[in-house]
Design a protein around this motif. Structure first.
Motif, PDB file in Angstrom:
ATOM      1  N   VAL A 110      23.818 121.825  77.258  1.00  0.00           N
ATOM      2  CA  VAL A 110      22.691 121.143  77.886  1.00  0.00           C
ATOM      3  C   VAL A 110      21.400 121.800  77.408  1.00  0.00           C
ATOM      4  O   VAL A 110      21.254 123.016  77.518  1.00  0.00           O
ATOM      5  CB  VAL A 110      22.780 121.222  79.429  1.00  0.00           C
ATOM      6  N   THR A 111      20.461 121.011  76.879  1.00  0.00           N
ATOM      7  CA  THR A 111      19.153 121.523  76.443  1.00  0.00           C
ATOM      8  C   THR A 111      18.084 120.525  76.835  1.00  0.00           C
ATOM      9  O   THR A 111      18.145 119.358  76.436  1.00  0.00           O
ATOM     10  CB  THR A 111      19.120 121.743  74.916  1.00  0.00           C
ATOM     11  N   GLN A 112      17.081 120.981  77.620  1.00  0.00           N
ATOM     12  CA  GLN A 112      15.984 120.121  78.038  1.00  0.00           C
ATOM     13  C   GLN A 112      14.655 120.771  77.660  1.00  0.00           C
ATOM     14  O   GLN A 112      14.446 121.958  77.893  1.00  0.00           O
ATOM     15  CB  GLN A 112      16.031 119.872  79.537  1.00  0.00           C
ATOM     16  N   SER A 113      13.753 119.993  77.082  1.00  0.00           N
ATOM     17  CA  SER A 113      12.477 120.530  76.613  1.00  0.00           C
ATOM     18  C   SER A 113      11.441 120.673  77.724  1.00  0.00           C
ATOM     19  O   SER A 113      10.468 121.412  77.572  1.00  0.00           O
ATOM     20  CB  SER A 113      11.909 119.635  75.507  1.00  0.00           C
ATOM     21  N   ARG A 114      11.633 119.985  78.835  1.00  0.00           N
ATOM     22  CA  ARG A 114      10.664 120.025  79.921  1.00  0.00           C
ATOM     23  C   ARG A 114      11.262 120.650  81.177  1.00  0.00           C
ATOM     24  O   ARG A 114      12.437 120.455  81.475  1.00  0.00           O
ATOM     25  CB  ARG A 114      10.182 118.610  80.251  1.00  0.00           C
ATOM     26  N   ALA A 115      10.416 121.381  81.894  1.00  0.00           N
ATOM     27  CA  ALA A 115      10.836 121.950  83.170  1.00  0.00           C
ATOM     28  C   ALA A 115      10.972 120.838  84.197  1.00  0.00           C
ATOM     29  O   ALA A 115      10.287 119.816  84.127  1.00  0.00           O
ATOM     30  CB  ALA A 115       9.832 122.996  83.645  1.00  0.00           C
ATOM     31  N   GLY A 116      11.862 121.037  85.146  1.00  0.00           N
ATOM     32  CA  GLY A 116      12.058 120.043  86.195  1.00  0.00           C
ATOM     33  C   GLY A 116      13.470 120.063  86.722  1.00  0.00           C
ATOM     34  O   GLY A 116      14.291 120.912  86.357  1.00  0.00           O
ATOM     35  N   ARG A 117      13.772 119.118  87.616  1.00  0.00           N
ATOM     36  CA  ARG A 117      15.096 119.013  88.215  1.00  0.00           C
ATOM     37  C   ARG A 117      15.871 117.886  87.543  1.00  0.00           C
ATOM     38  O   ARG A 117      15.327 116.801  87.300  1.00  0.00           O
ATOM     39  CB  ARG A 117      14.982 118.767  89.719  1.00  0.00           C
ATOM     40  N   TYR A 118      17.138 118.147  87.269  1.00  0.00           N
ATOM     41  CA  TYR A 118      17.994 117.192  86.581  1.00  0.00           C
ATOM     42  C   TYR A 118      19.299 117.001  87.360  1.00  0.00           C
ATOM     43  O   TYR A 118      19.694 117.861  88.159  1.00  0.00           O
ATOM     44  CB  TYR A 118      18.294 117.662  85.159  1.00  0.00           C
TER      45      TYR A 118
END
Length: 339
Positions: A230-238
């Motif tokens: 899992v790789t996400q470029s933006r901070a936040g809740r997923y």
């Protein structure tokens, strides 16, 4: 002599009645009613009709004379079992029934016919059984006989699924590992998707969910341990959604949809941790001791100091330098980034 004739006639009548009664009783005792039933058991011999896993299917009963066994199955409701096997609307599909369930097998007396079979789909089914009298080398599926009906419900196979993410709170663009664990009673497939949280929950199936695929169509059987990235470029809740099912669109799923919350934190450069009280104290002491060191070094550069004053200033300078080193070390450990 005249008195004995009626007695003889009565005796003859009684004897005839007795013979008739004995014959009737012997026919009643000798006659046997045909019987048949179907059982579905697990390897321990316990009743457990389940789809998707091997089970022992047994047709057992009692045939009063040489007979043939015909079995058909269909969904419940509608007309009852037909008077003969040939005209019944049920299925006798060889792929489903033979050799697990007999169709036209010859039996006589007590019988038990069984085989191992994996029933394809969960649900409730009505089984119709016929036992027509049989002659050698003759197919009797059109012979009218009293059918025996039995309803069996095959349950869905069981399973569990859960997941974890490491690190628990990854930073933007940081690779995190999704680990999916669980157990499956039958051969199934595991799926996982990821999308921003805040909208609808996980869809009933992997195929219907709008998320980004993380694990797609991984085959499992028994206990399993799978991993995805899992790789996400933006901070936040997923939201991570997990399924274990026969296929991407199968409903209901064997296990799931199982939701898993993921938080991607802000990068450390953009949001430093606040300084603690200990850090603030150490920073203040470093500044104070550095000022003392500077002060005594300046005093010692003066030429008019007495020997006594010079010795006192040297001792004070050594103490200030020592305390400066101590508080600098504490600051490195207790302040964010050692500053």
């Amino acid at each position: 002599m005249e008195s004995t004739m009626p007695e003889r006639a009565l005796c003859r009548i009684a004897l005839v009645i007795l013979i008739v009664l004995c014959g009737t009783l012997s026919l009643t005792v000798g006659a046997r009613a045909d019987s048949a039933s179907i059982s579905v058991t697990n390897t321990a011999g316990q009743p457990d009709p389940a789809a998707g896993v091997p089970r022992v299917l047994t047709v057992s009963g009692d045939a009063s004379v040489p007979e043939q066994v015909f079995v058909k199955f269909r969904a419940p409701g509608g007309a009852p079992c037909a008077p003969d096997a040939s005209s019944d609307s049920g299925s006798s599909d060889v792929e489903l029934l033979y050799p697990s369930l007999p169709y036209g097998t010859y039996v006589n007396g007590d019988f038990s016919l069984q085989n191992v079979y994996t029933w394809p789909s969960p649900g409730t089914y009505v089984f119709c059984i016929w036992l027509p009298k049989a002659e050698p080398y003759k197919y009797e599926d059109e012979q009218i006989t009293q059918p025996i009906a039995q309803t069996i419900t095959f349950r869905s196979p069981t399973g569990t699924i859960s997941g974890t993410v490491s690190p628990v709170k990854p930073r933007p663009a940081e690779r995190a590992t999704l680990t999916v664990t669980g157990a499956s009673e039958s051969p199934e497939r595991v799926f996982a998707k990821l999308r921003p949280s805040g909208g609808a929950g996980c869809a009933p199936t992997y195929e219907a969910d709008s998320g980004e695929s993380v694990i797609d169509d991984q085959q499992v059987n028994g206990s399993f341990d799978l991993q995805g990235t899992v790789t996400q470029s933006r901070a936040g809740r997923y939201l991570v959604c997990l399924w274990m099912a026969e296929s991407a669109g199968s409903t209901p799923a064997i296990a799931g949809p199982q939701p898993l919350q993921l938080t991607v934190g802000a990068s450390s450069s953009s949001r430093p941790s606040p300084a603690s009280r200990a850090c603030l104290r150490d920073r203040a002491e470093v500044g104070r001791q550095a000022a003392l060191v500077h002060r005594y070094e300046a005093r010692l550069r003066r030429r008019h100091l007495s020997k006594r004053s010079r010795r006192a200033d040297l001792r004070a300078l050594a103490g200030a330098r020592h305390r400066l080193g101590v508080y600098e070390s504490l600051r490195r450990h207790q302040c964010p980034r050692g500053r």
